[in-house]
Write a protein that holds these residues in place. Structure first.
Motif, PDB file in Angstrom:
ATOM      1  N   GLY A   8      76.756   8.038  19.825  1.00 40.44           N
ATOM      2  CA  GLY A   8      75.966   6.641  19.465  1.00 40.44           C
ATOM      3  C   GLY A   8      75.757   6.656  18.007  1.00 40.44           C
ATOM      4  N   GLY A   9      76.208   7.888  17.083  1.00 41.82           N
ATOM      5  CA  GLY A   9      75.794   7.440  15.721  1.00 41.82           C
ATOM      6  C   GLY A   9      76.824   6.643  14.874  1.00 41.82           C
ATOM      7  N   GLY A  10      76.508   6.212  13.910  1.00 41.32           N
ATOM      8  CA  GLY A  10      77.331   5.421  13.147  1.00 41.32           C
ATOM      9  C   GLY A  10      76.767   4.968  11.769  1.00 41.32           C
ATOM     10  N   LEU A  11      77.407   4.227  11.175  1.00 38.51           N
ATOM     11  CA  LEU A  11      76.830   3.255   9.859  1.00 38.51           C
ATOM     12  C   LEU A  11      76.415   1.918  10.334  1.00 38.51           C
ATOM     13  CD1 LEU A  11      76.661   2.999   7.005  1.00 38.51           C
ATOM     14  CD2 LEU A  11      78.984   2.030   6.968  1.00 38.51           C
ATOM     15  N   VAL A  12      74.821   1.602   9.977  1.00 41.31           N
ATOM     16  CA  VAL A  12      74.328   0.305  10.081  1.00 41.31           C
ATOM     17  C   VAL A  12      73.654  -0.002   8.623  1.00 41.31           C
ATOM     18  CG1 VAL A  12      72.181   1.692  10.817  1.00 41.31           C
ATOM     19  CG2 VAL A  12      73.010  -0.640  11.763  1.00 41.31           C
ATOM     20  N   GLN A  13      73.368  -1.484   8.850  1.00 43.65           N
ATOM     21  CA  GLN A  13      72.617  -1.766   7.533  1.00 43.65           C
ATOM     22  C   GLN A  13      71.143  -1.863   7.892  1.00 43.65           C
ATOM     23  OE1 GLN A  13      74.191  -5.798   7.161  1.00 43.65           O
ATOM     24  NE2 GLN A  13      75.589  -5.406   5.744  1.00 43.65           N
ATOM     25  N   THR A  14      70.459  -1.752   6.641  1.00 41.07           N
ATOM     26  CA  THR A  14      69.125  -1.685   6.535  1.00 41.07           C
ATOM     27  C   THR A  14      68.303  -2.683   7.702  1.00 41.07           C
ATOM     28  OG1 THR A  14      68.775  -0.729   4.607  1.00 41.07           O
ATOM     29  CG2 THR A  14      66.893  -1.778   5.463  1.00 41.07           C
ATOM     30  N   GLY A  15      67.694  -2.339   8.731  1.00 41.20           N
ATOM     31  CA  GLY A  15      67.099  -3.200   9.560  1.00 41.20           C
ATOM     32  C   GLY A  15      67.754  -3.463  10.777  1.00 41.20           C
ATOM     33  N   GLY A  16      68.740  -2.796  10.889  1.00 41.12           N
ATOM     34  CA  GLY A  16      69.608  -2.641  12.144  1.00 41.12           C
ATOM     35  C   GLY A  16      69.227  -1.647  13.186  1.00 41.12           C
ATOM     36  N   SER A  17      70.015  -1.700  14.147  1.00 41.56           N
ATOM     37  CA  SER A  17      69.581  -0.593  15.333  1.00 41.56           C
ATOM     38  C   SER A  17      70.952   0.315  15.943  1.00 41.56           C
ATOM     39  CB  SER A  17      69.127  -1.667  16.651  1.00 41.56           C
ATOM     40  OG  SER A  17      68.122  -2.113  16.203  1.00 41.56           O
ATOM     41  N   TRP A 111      71.383  23.336  21.670  1.00 37.85           N
ATOM     42  CA  TRP A 111      71.368  22.332  20.780  1.00 37.85           C
ATOM     43  C   TRP A 111      72.931  21.401  20.916  1.00 37.85           C
ATOM     44  CZ3 TRP A 111      67.700  21.247  17.103  1.00 37.85           C
ATOM     45  CH2 TRP A 111      66.937  21.994  16.958  1.00 37.85           C
ATOM     46  N   GLY A 112      72.774  20.224  20.550  1.00 38.35           N
ATOM     47  CA  GLY A 112      74.034  19.680  20.553  1.00 38.35           C
ATOM     48  C   GLY A 112      74.695  19.776  19.325  1.00 38.35           C
ATOM     49  N   GLN A 113      75.790  19.361  18.929  1.00 36.95           N
ATOM     50  CA  GLN A 113      76.683  19.245  17.583  1.00 36.95           C
ATOM     51  C   GLN A 113      76.268  18.406  16.542  1.00 36.95           C
ATOM     52  OE1 GLN A 113      77.597  17.499  20.337  1.00 36.95           O
ATOM     53  NE2 GLN A 113      78.502  15.509  19.488  1.00 36.95           N
ATOM     54  N   GLY A 114      75.398  17.462  16.914  1.00 34.25           N
ATOM     55  CA  GLY A 114      74.978  16.632  15.792  1.00 34.25           C
ATOM     56  C   GLY A 114      75.886  15.419  15.729  1.00 34.25           C
ATOM     57  N   THR A 115      75.069  14.156  15.453  1.00 34.29           N
ATOM     58  CA  THR A 115      75.649  12.853  15.138  1.00 34.29           C
ATOM     59  C   THR A 115      75.209  12.382  13.960  1.00 34.29           C
ATOM     60  OG1 THR A 115      76.553  10.971  16.201  1.00 34.29           O
ATOM     61  CG2 THR A 115      74.089  11.725  16.696  1.00 34.29           C
ATOM     62  N   GLN A 116      76.221  11.825  13.097  1.00 42.98           N
ATOM     63  CA  GLN A 116      75.683  11.226  11.786  1.00 42.98           C
ATOM     64  C   GLN A 116      75.184   9.779  12.065  1.00 42.98           C
ATOM     65  OE1 GLN A 116      76.182  12.545   8.592  1.00 42.98           O
ATOM     66  NE2 GLN A 116      74.648  11.094   8.095  1.00 42.98           N
ATOM     67  N   VAL A 117      74.092   9.742  11.331  1.00 42.99           N
ATOM     68  CA  VAL A 117      73.481   8.301  11.215  1.00 42.99           C
ATOM     69  C   VAL A 117      73.291   8.033   9.856  1.00 42.99           C
ATOM     70  CG1 VAL A 117      71.541   6.841  11.470  1.00 42.99           C
ATOM     71  CG2 VAL A 117      72.118   8.456  13.394  1.00 42.99           C
ATOM     72  N   ALA A 118      74.118   6.957   9.443  1.00 45.88           N
ATOM     73  CA  ALA A 118      74.046   6.263   7.935  1.00 45.88           C
ATOM     74  C   ALA A 118      73.417   5.013   7.798  1.00 45.88           C
ATOM     75  CB  ALA A 118      75.286   6.566   7.456  1.00 45.88           C
TER      76      ALA A 118
END
Length: 121
Positions: A8-17, A111-118
């Motif tokens: 579920g991680g990913g790239l989103v703009q400010t104010g996004g979900s 622990w999981g492997q991690g997911t990037q949120v930007a």
């Protein structure tokens, strides 16, 4: 063996979900607490949110009112709904579970492997 797999991680703009998911699988007797941590580059890993088996939740002050943690005990899955995202939320998000693999265990950390949120400004 126990595995925690995040998505579920990913790239989103400010104010996004974004909504993160973490599914635990393998030899699991009981999951006591499920947590989401995050770690930004050059910073320590911080506890973002936690949820106990009975549903009690706790949050990092900076995410209160914006993030919601929930879990589906039947699926051994924890979620993190992140709204009103800010650039300072950018990090690798890790799922963590304190669980027992047998009735005779002491609870151990997985622990999981991690997911990037930007979050872009």
């Amino acid at each position: 063996q126990v595995q925690l797999v995040e998505s579920g991680g990913g790239l989103v703009q400010t104010g996004g979900s974004l909504r993160l998911s973490c599914a635990a699988s393998g030899r699991i007797f009981r999951i006591n607490v499920m947590n989401w941590y995050r770690q930004a580059p050059g910073k320590q890993r911080d506890l973002v949110a936690s949820i106990a088996s009975g549903g009690t939740t706790n949050y990092l002050d900076s995410v209160k009112g914006r993030f919601t943690i929930s879990r589906d005990n039947a699926k051994n899955t924890v979620y993190l709904q992140m709204n009103s995202l800010k650039p300072e939320d950018t990090a690798v998000y890790y799922c963590n579970a304190k669980l027992l693999t047998t009735p005779w265990d002491l609870a151990s950390n997985y622990w999981g492997q991690g997911t990037q949120v930007a979050v872009s400004s």
